[in-house]
Design a protein around this motif. Sequence first.
Motif, PDB file in Angstrom:
ATOM      1  N   ALA A  48       0.882  -1.226  -0.026  1.00 59.41           N
ATOM      2  CA  ALA A  48       0.109  -0.060   0.093  1.00 59.41           C
ATOM      3  C   ALA A  48       0.747   1.226  -0.142  1.00 59.41           C
ATOM      4  N   ILE A  49       2.090   1.301   0.843  1.00 63.08           N
ATOM      5  CA  ILE A  49       2.747   2.369   0.836  1.00 63.08           C
ATOM      6  C   ILE A  49       3.465   2.635  -0.674  1.00 63.08           C
ATOM      7  N   LEU A  50       3.962   1.412  -0.963  1.00 63.05           N
ATOM      8  CA  LEU A  50       4.844   1.382  -2.304  1.00 63.05           C
ATOM      9  C   LEU A  50       3.820   2.057  -3.327  1.00 63.05           C
ATOM     10  N   LEU A  51       2.493   1.744  -3.675  1.00 61.00           N
ATOM     11  CA  LEU A  51       1.608   1.799  -4.619  1.00 61.00           C
ATOM     12  C   LEU A  51       0.791   3.084  -4.410  1.00 61.00           C
ATOM     13  N   GLY A  52       0.996   3.470  -3.120  1.00 61.18           N
ATOM     14  CA  GLY A  52      -0.166   4.625  -2.943  1.00 61.18           C
ATOM     15  C   GLY A  52       0.807   5.753  -2.263  1.00 61.18           C
ATOM     16  N   GLY A  53       1.904   5.497  -1.743  1.00 60.52           N
ATOM     17  CA  GLY A  53       2.731   6.596  -1.315  1.00 60.52           C
ATOM     18  C   GLY A  53       2.484   6.813   0.273  1.00 60.52           C
ATOM     19  N   ILE A  54       3.238   7.899   0.879  1.00 61.40           N
ATOM     20  CA  ILE A  54       3.044   7.895   2.495  1.00 61.40           C
ATOM     21  C   ILE A  54       1.813   8.622   2.836  1.00 61.40           C
ATOM     22  N   GLY A  55       0.796   8.728   2.035  1.00 63.48           N
ATOM     23  CA  GLY A  55      -0.549   8.816   2.816  1.00 63.48           C
ATOM     24  C   GLY A  55      -1.150   7.539   2.912  1.00 63.48           C
ATOM     25  N   GLN A 263       7.780   6.242   9.463  1.00 61.55           N
ATOM     26  CA  GLN A 263       8.816   6.890  10.313  1.00 61.55           C
ATOM     27  C   GLN A 263      10.015   6.386  10.401  1.00 61.55           C
ATOM     28  N   ALA A 264      10.045   4.711  10.431  1.00 59.56           N
ATOM     29  CA  ALA A 264      11.279   4.188  10.893  1.00 59.56           C
ATOM     30  C   ALA A 264      12.131   4.282   9.639  1.00 59.56           C
ATOM     31  N   PHE A 265      11.718   4.638   8.373  1.00 61.49           N
ATOM     32  CA  PHE A 265      12.432   4.775   7.359  1.00 61.49           C
ATOM     33  C   PHE A 265      12.675   6.174   6.778  1.00 61.49           C
ATOM     34  N   GLY A 266      11.846   7.168   7.139  1.00 61.24           N
ATOM     35  CA  GLY A 266      11.623   8.428   6.715  1.00 61.24           C
ATOM     36  C   GLY A 266      10.559   8.617   5.472  1.00 61.24           C
ATOM     37  N   ASP A 267      10.000   9.706   5.428  1.00 61.67           N
ATOM     38  CA  ASP A 267       9.164   9.931   4.297  1.00 61.67           C
ATOM     39  C   ASP A 267       9.794   9.754   2.932  1.00 61.67           C
ATOM     40  N   GLN A 268      10.863  10.355   2.796  1.00 60.12           N
ATOM     41  CA  GLN A 268      11.671  10.158   1.317  1.00 60.12           C
ATOM     42  C   GLN A 268      12.346   8.796   1.200  1.00 60.12           C
ATOM     43  N   GLN A 269      12.555   8.247   2.208  1.00 58.44           N
ATOM     44  CA  GLN A 269      12.959   6.809   1.961  1.00 58.44           C
ATOM     45  C   GLN A 269      12.178   5.681   2.006  1.00 58.44           C
ATOM     46  N   VAL A 270      11.194   5.662   2.729  1.00 62.83           N
ATOM     47  CA  VAL A 270      10.225   4.367   2.901  1.00 62.83           C
ATOM     48  C   VAL A 270       9.776   3.908   1.556  1.00 62.83           C
ATOM     49  N   ILE A 271       9.640   4.663   0.326  1.00 59.80           N
ATOM     50  CA  ILE A 271       8.921   3.973  -0.629  1.00 59.80           C
ATOM     51  C   ILE A 271      10.228   3.198  -1.321  1.00 59.80           C
ATOM     52  N   ALA A 272      11.496   3.736  -1.552  1.00 59.22           N
ATOM     53  CA  ALA A 272      12.349   3.037  -2.128  1.00 59.22           C
ATOM     54  C   ALA A 272      12.723   1.792  -1.322  1.00 59.22           C
ATOM     55  N   ALA A 273      12.611   1.887  -0.097  1.00 56.91           N
ATOM     56  CA  ALA A 273      13.005   0.591   0.843  1.00 56.91           C
ATOM     57  C   ALA A 273      11.802  -0.477   0.651  1.00 56.91           C
ATOM     58  N   ALA A 274      10.456  -0.087   0.373  1.00 63.69           N
ATOM     59  CA  ALA A 274       9.442  -0.896   0.247  1.00 63.69           C
ATOM     60  C   ALA A 274       9.519  -1.604  -1.524  1.00 63.69           C
ATOM     61  N   ALA A 275       9.865  -0.832  -2.061  1.00 67.42           N
ATOM     62  CA  ALA A 275      10.185  -1.342  -3.625  1.00 67.42           C
ATOM     63  C   ALA A 275      11.367  -2.533  -3.679  1.00 67.42           C
ATOM     64  N   LYS A 276      12.390  -2.058  -2.744  1.00 67.10           N
ATOM     65  CA  LYS A 276      13.524  -3.041  -2.632  1.00 67.10           C
ATOM     66  C   LYS A 276      13.210  -4.217  -2.098  1.00 67.10           C
ATOM     67  N   ASP A 277      12.473  -4.294  -0.869  1.00 64.26           N
ATOM     68  CA  ASP A 277      12.021  -5.574  -0.104  1.00 64.26           C
ATOM     69  C   ASP A 277      10.585  -5.386   0.756  1.00 64.26           C
TER      70      ASP A 277
END
Length: 489
Positions: A48-55, A263-277
């Motif tokens: 959901a975060i990967l496809l929908g963003g931090i919202g 928050q564990a990854f940060g607003d700018q970094q979490v999507i990249a982390a979700a995409a990776k794994d």
Amino acid sequence: MSVTTPEERTPSTAATLRSGSLGTADIAFFVVSAAAPLTVMAGVAPLAILLGGIGAPAGYLIAGITLAVFAVGFTTMSRHVKSGGAFYAYITRGLGRPVGIGAALLALIGYNGMEIGVYGLLGSATRDTVHALFGTDVPWLPIALAGLLVIGYGGYRSVDFGAKVLGVLLVAETGILLLLAGGVLVKGGAHGLSGASFAPDHVLVSGTAVVLAFAFAAFTGFESTVIYRREARDPERTVPRATYVAVGFLGLFYAFVAWVVIQAFGDQQVIAAAAKDPGGLFFSAITTFVGGWAADLMHVFIVTSVLASLLAFHNAINRYTLALAEEGVLPKALGRIHPRHRSPYVAGIAQTALGAVVVTGFWAAGADPYGQLLLWVNTPGMIGLFVLQLLAAVAVPCYFRRVAHQEGALRTVVAPVVATVLLATAIGLVVTHIDLFTGASDAVNSVLIGLAPAVFVVGLGLAWWLRRKRPEVYAAFADEPAGQSTHQP
């Protein structure tokens, strides 16, 4: 042809369900456990975060609010309709017997689909946990079959036994997520704590539609509170309270945990982390902010979360089957209740046998336990329950137009109409994004989408047959609380 009248369905000396066994917390445990919060968060929220963003956290809140609006009319009607048949009884009272019988068949198939598919998840999740902890590969079929036996035993025992088991398992799975939250909050996240997830510019984006589709799916089964009214203490109060507790808890908890992992990854970094794994997002977060031992616990608690969901759905299916057997629609034997445990044990045995056949069939066909057994069986069940929610919302104002009552228009008209619009929108979101749920081809997705309406049409055909061949059963369908007029405690 002989027919079964309401008085003949169950002898007055037969055992009955254990009335007065369940309080608000007990029923809420069944409902929240069915939703499997840890599995939903660790397995689905990253997508959901990967496809929908931090919202994404706001999407869970929106879904929770929508279902709370539905619950207003739903719980109001629960004070007037006493049947253990839940959805189908409500729909029958509001929209007529043919639609009600169609809904009954759809409920039976829908709940079975929601449960049986999850045995594939049990097999794959346990296999992954064993590999992560011990580096050993184990086959998934024996795990799934062992799960069938464990869940069958849980359903065979008394309902308060099941409530106690679910209470323990639910505390474990929510506790590990709260442990993650505590670690993130105490350490201030990766780059400080941010409320950007709830800002309009992150919520009102195109990806929110995808988030909402996942979010609505995360609440599946919350309406099963009313199935337990015959075993509830003071059901006129307990059932509505449990419904609101379940919806409120799930909506707030999902939103909070999804925000925490961002928050564990940060607003700018979490999507990249979700995409990776995506599958490792929560494990990585809890390893960083709590420790590797907590990640190991999370692996274990995902398995127990799946078991809790299976037991909750198994109990709900058994009570639907019991109600339909008492109605005379299903074979009378399925309505037998255990004399000591006071459980619908024959219905449970039948459900376990059906699960074994489906699980073994998928294994024999070489199917993947997650990508095919879970997703292909679970998805049409989910759609079926969404359709039942929609029909129940439509039924509420139709019912209250025809009966004398003291309920206000907000509960009997406004909330149900708003819920109808919102639920229709939710179904549209799920259907249009079905590929995200199944990962299947267009042809397979078309079949999965078409199963719910096809089952409903078969149910309409069953209603027509009953009206012609078994008129007494048809005429009595959902008219009286199933079994209560003839059973004695």
